[in-house]
Design a protein around this motif. Structure first.
Motif, PDB file in Angstrom:
ATOM      1  N   LEU A 119      36.103  43.046  35.038  1.00  0.00           N
ATOM      2  CA  LEU A 119      36.272  44.492  35.191  1.00  0.00           C
ATOM      3  C   LEU A 119      35.371  45.245  34.218  1.00  0.00           C
ATOM      4  O   LEU A 119      34.624  46.153  34.609  1.00  0.00           O
ATOM      5  CB  LEU A 119      37.736  44.867  34.970  1.00  0.00           C
ATOM      6  CG  LEU A 119      38.080  46.362  35.084  1.00  0.00           C
ATOM      7  CD1 LEU A 119      37.802  46.858  36.489  1.00  0.00           C
ATOM      8  CD2 LEU A 119      39.546  46.599  34.731  1.00  0.00           C
ATOM      9  N   ILE A 166      34.068  44.628  39.490  1.00  0.00           N
ATOM     10  CA  ILE A 166      35.233  45.505  39.279  1.00  0.00           C
ATOM     11  C   ILE A 166      36.342  45.127  40.255  1.00  0.00           C
ATOM     12  O   ILE A 166      37.524  45.080  39.899  1.00  0.00           O
ATOM     13  CB  ILE A 166      34.834  46.986  39.441  1.00  0.00           C
ATOM     14  CG1 ILE A 166      33.923  47.412  38.271  1.00  0.00           C
ATOM     15  CG2 ILE A 166      36.076  47.874  39.499  1.00  0.00           C
ATOM     16  CD1 ILE A 166      33.316  48.791  38.437  1.00  0.00           C
ATOM     17  N   THR A 194      39.990  43.746  39.108  1.00  0.00           N
ATOM     18  CA  THR A 194      41.187  44.478  39.521  1.00  0.00           C
ATOM     19  C   THR A 194      42.136  43.576  40.297  1.00  0.00           C
ATOM     20  O   THR A 194      43.362  43.603  40.095  1.00  0.00           O
ATOM     21  CB  THR A 194      40.802  45.691  40.383  1.00  0.00           C
ATOM     22  OG1 THR A 194      39.904  46.531  39.646  1.00  0.00           O
ATOM     23  CG2 THR A 194      42.033  46.486  40.788  1.00  0.00           C
TER      24      THR A 194
END
Length: 208
Positions: free
Chosen positions: A80, A188, A192
């Motif tokens: 992330l 990302i 997540t």
């Protein structure tokens, strides 16, 4: 029995690491700007990250956990944060490079570093440790050696596959044009997903 164990190891590696091929293709796409040195950084980083996964799994199978189970989901913070960093870097290079070269083309960059690739590999494979530990424990020392050997060969095959996809003309052109945008999005997204599915926020995906 030997062939059965070998097949089990091959199948387990493929199933638990299928998503790494896309990430490797993205990394190799960026590394292509730096020639052989960039490619080697990706390969070394992939091996470093996966060896860390194997080390944790082996130690866990021997009865000594390196990480508490509750800490594994937070490995998602690595991809992330790396994704946010890559996105910021891509935006900054595009902003600073406006008017230099073709529109939409990212400036030359150093490409992914060994530790960046290793961190993403470790974080993305953090949940694999939970799969490998019981399998290694049941397999015993001899079986564990087979699994580790097959997995290390599998990493080389995965690197070749990622490199293959990254060097196909159509894919390579797409990665060259959009890879600097796609990489942070993928990182990302992976980070997540690891956080959510691991229950880092107190709830897990699909747990309605």
């Amino acid at each position: 029995m030997g062939l059965g164990l070998l097949g089990q190891a091959v199948g387990m590696f493929a199933v638990t690491n299928i998503d790494d091929i896309l990430i490797l293709a993205l990394f190799f796409g960026q590394a292509a700007r730096n020639g052989r040195a960039g490619v080697m950084r990706v390969v070394l980083g992939q091996y470093l990250g996966f060896v860390a996964i194997l080390a944790a799994s082996t130690v866990g199978a021997l009865g000594v956990g390196l990480l508490p189970e509750s800490a594994i989901p937070y490995l998602g913070l690595l991809p992330l944060l790396l994704g946010v960093r890559a996105g910021w870097k891509a935006w900054r290079e595009r902003h600073n490079g406006e008017g230099d070269g073709d529109a939409g083309e990212p400036s030359r960059a150093d490409g992914p570093g060994i530790m960046q690739v290793a961190a993403v590999t470790l974080a993305n494979g953090g949940d694999n440790i939970g799969v490998y530990v019981p399998v290694f424990a049941v397999a015993g020392t001899g079986g564990m050696v087979v699994f580790v050997a097959v997995f290390l060969v599998g990493v080389a095959v995965w690197c070749m596959a990622g490199r293959f996809f990254a060097t196909r003309p159509v894919i390579a052109k797409a990665l060259s044009r959009w890879g600097h945008i796609l990489l942070p999005v993928v990182l990302i997204g992976i980070g997540t997903l690891i956080l959510i599915e691991g229950g880092a926020f107190g709830w897990a995906a699909g747990g309605a």
